[in-house]
Structure formats: C-alpha cells, structure tokens
Design a protein around this motif. Structure first.
Motif, PDB file in Angstrom:
ATOM      1  N   GLU A  29      47.954   1.004 -16.205  1.00 32.01           N
ATOM      2  CA  GLU A  29      48.139   2.169 -17.472  1.00 32.01           C
ATOM      3  C   GLU A  29      49.309   2.661 -17.272  1.00 32.01           C
ATOM      4  OE1 GLU A  29      44.762   4.715 -17.585  1.00 32.01           O
ATOM      5  OE2 GLU A  29      43.119   2.912 -17.613  1.00 32.01           O
ATOM      6  N   PHE A  30      49.980   2.945 -18.525  1.00 30.31           N
ATOM      7  CA  PHE A  30      51.128   3.807 -18.689  1.00 30.31           C
ATOM      8  C   PHE A  30      51.236   4.493 -19.904  1.00 30.31           C
ATOM      9  CE2 PHE A  30      51.690  -0.253 -20.688  1.00 30.31           C
ATOM     10  CZ  PHE A  30      52.393  -0.162 -22.020  1.00 30.31           C
ATOM     11  N   GLU A  31      52.113   5.893 -19.517  1.00 32.22           N
ATOM     12  CA  GLU A  31      52.551   6.420 -20.661  1.00 32.22           C
ATOM     13  C   GLU A  31      53.778   6.331 -21.313  1.00 32.22           C
ATOM     14  OE1 GLU A  31      52.047  10.398 -18.972  1.00 32.22           O
ATOM     15  OE2 GLU A  31      50.051  10.192 -18.256  1.00 32.22           O
ATOM     16  N   GLU A  32      53.938   6.606 -22.450  1.00 28.29           N
ATOM     17  CA  GLU A  32      55.096   6.720 -23.222  1.00 28.29           C
ATOM     18  C   GLU A  32      55.659   7.926 -23.802  1.00 28.29           C
ATOM     19  OE1 GLU A  32      55.733   2.922 -25.195  1.00 28.29           O
ATOM     20  OE2 GLU A  32      53.675   2.736 -25.679  1.00 28.29           O
ATOM     21  N   LYS A  33      56.899   8.143 -23.517  1.00 27.05           N
ATOM     22  CA  LYS A  33      57.764   9.507 -24.065  1.00 27.05           C
ATOM     23  C   LYS A  33      58.721   8.789 -25.003  1.00 27.05           C
ATOM     24  CE  LYS A  33      56.752  12.703 -20.389  1.00 27.05           C
ATOM     25  NZ  LYS A  33      57.420  13.824 -19.396  1.00 27.05           N
ATOM     26  N   PHE A  34      58.569   8.776 -26.454  1.00 27.92           N
ATOM     27  CA  PHE A  34      59.335   8.127 -27.344  1.00 27.92           C
ATOM     28  C   PHE A  34      60.492   9.034 -27.561  1.00 27.92           C
ATOM     29  CE2 PHE A  34      55.054   6.370 -28.633  1.00 27.92           C
ATOM     30  CZ  PHE A  34      55.269   5.444 -28.157  1.00 27.92           C
ATOM     31  N   ILE A  35      61.709   8.214 -27.825  1.00 29.46           N
ATOM     32  CA  ILE A  35      62.763   8.965 -28.117  1.00 29.46           C
ATOM     33  C   ILE A  35      62.740   8.870 -29.639  1.00 29.46           C
ATOM     34  CG2 ILE A  35      65.565   8.537 -28.147  1.00 29.46           C
ATOM     35  CD1 ILE A  35      65.060   7.251 -25.367  1.00 29.46           C
TER      36      ILE A  35
END
Length: 223
Positions: A29-35
């Motif tokens: 599982e992973f998280e995303e921080k969008f630019i």
C-alpha cells in the motif's frame, strides 16, 4: 514499523505509473502527494527533496529516492521480484529496457504536436508490431514457461503487462498475432494483487485527457 511509501508526482501516469504498478503487484500500500502547481515543485526542490530537481520521487524506508530505474530496482529487490541470480537480473534488465523504450514512445504521444500526431502514431504502431512484440513473443516461445524469466513472477512481467495494456489502448488489433503475449497478459492480470489494481477505484491512473495534457504542459513548461 516503517510507514507506507509516499509517491510524489502529478495525478497522472507519466513515469510514476510503472512504480505504482510494481508496488501494487508486490501488495504494498502506498500514499500519493500530488504536484498540482509549480509552487509544489519549487517547495520540494527548496526542501532538498529532489536530488536532481525532478520527479518521480518516492519516500521509502527513510530515503527520498529519485530516478525511475533506481526506484524500481529498489522495490524489485526488496520484494523479491528481481530474479535469483546475476544472469536472471541481466535478462530482466535487458527486457525491461526494451519495455521502457516502447513505453516512452507511447507516453510521448500525449505531448506530440497535432500536426505530427498521425505520423507519430503510425511509427509507434509499426515498431510495436514489428520490433517489440515479436521480441517478447519469441522469449516466451523459446522456453515455454508462464513468465519471462526464471519461471516465476518478476518485475519484468509487471512492466510488460502495463505496456501491453497501453498497446491495447492504442490499437487492440496489434496483439492479434501474438498469442503467447495475450496469454501472459491474461495470466498476470489474474494474480490477486494485480487484479485488485486493475479494478475501478484503485490508484491506477486512466489515460490522459486533453485537460491533463494541458496541465502537464504548464507544470513542466512544455511548449
């Protein structure tokens, strides 16, 4: 215990999608921080988070990794998707580089000038059908096994599935002459972690639309 990997990129496929694929296939599982704006990139650069002032960047195991191949190599090694010895890794690397070449050609279509797009699509289709797909079909035929290397799942099977799906989006008939590749696509797609990633609502990104392309051009200063 280490937290989930955090992926820094814009909310689209690009060069992060193969990383999403590999993590998902490994069951991570992973998280995303969008630019979402140039200021987001500027902050990452100012904070010293981007060694070469570019993304993708993945925070994992206390590191801030950049460079797509380095990130993929680390994930594949960590989750035992990189073959059992140096010879297998050499084959995996060789096949992966061919997949990267094809993927890059397809990715570049989204930023191709309108007056060049028809010729570019024709070239990509020609190389797909006559150079890349025959090469991988030949590998599968040569050993008669279910996977490309070592008769077990490795990163290269995941990378190949990803690009085969892109090829289908471009022109589904391109796969018609390659029964072993079609069988591999079906086989890998049925693996539980991969099947989950292919379901609606996952972190898999859709094909870029005109709005996404415009956002990318603005964000990365593409004229």
């Amino acid at each position: 215990m280490a937290g989930k990997p955090v992926l820094h990129y814009w909310n689209a496929r690009g060069r992060m999608e193969c990383i999403r694929w590999l993590l998902a296939a490994a069951g991570v599982e992973f998280e995303e921080k969008f630019i979402e704006a140039p200021a987001d990139m500027e902050k990452l650069i100012k904070d010293g988070s981007l060694m070469f002032q570019q993304v993708p960047m993945v925070e994992i195991d206390g590191m801030k990794l950049v460079q797509t191949r380095a990130i993929l190599n680390y994930i594949a090694t960590k989750y035992d998707l990189y073959g059992k010895d140096a010879k297998e890794r050499a084959l995996i690397d060789m096949y992966t580089e061919g997949i990267v070449d094809l993927t890059e050609m397809i990715i570049q279509l989204v930023v191709c000038p309108p007056d060049q797009i028809e010729a570019k699509i024709s070239l990509v289709k020609e190389k797909t059908k006559n150079r890349y797909l025959p090469a991988f079909e030949k590998v599968l035929k040569s050993h008669g096994q279910d996977y490309l290397v070592g008769n077990r799942l490795t990163r290269v099977d995941i990378h190949l599935l990803e690009v085969l799906l892109y090829v289908e989006e471009l022109d589904s008939s391109l796969l018609d002459s390659f029964p072993l590749l079609k069988a591999l696509k079906s086989r890998i797609s049925s693996l539980p972690n991969v099947k989950k990633f292919l379901q609606p609502g996952s972190q898999r990104k859709p094909p870029p639309d005109a709005k996404k392309i415009q956002e990318a051009r603005k964000l990365f200063n593409i004229k």
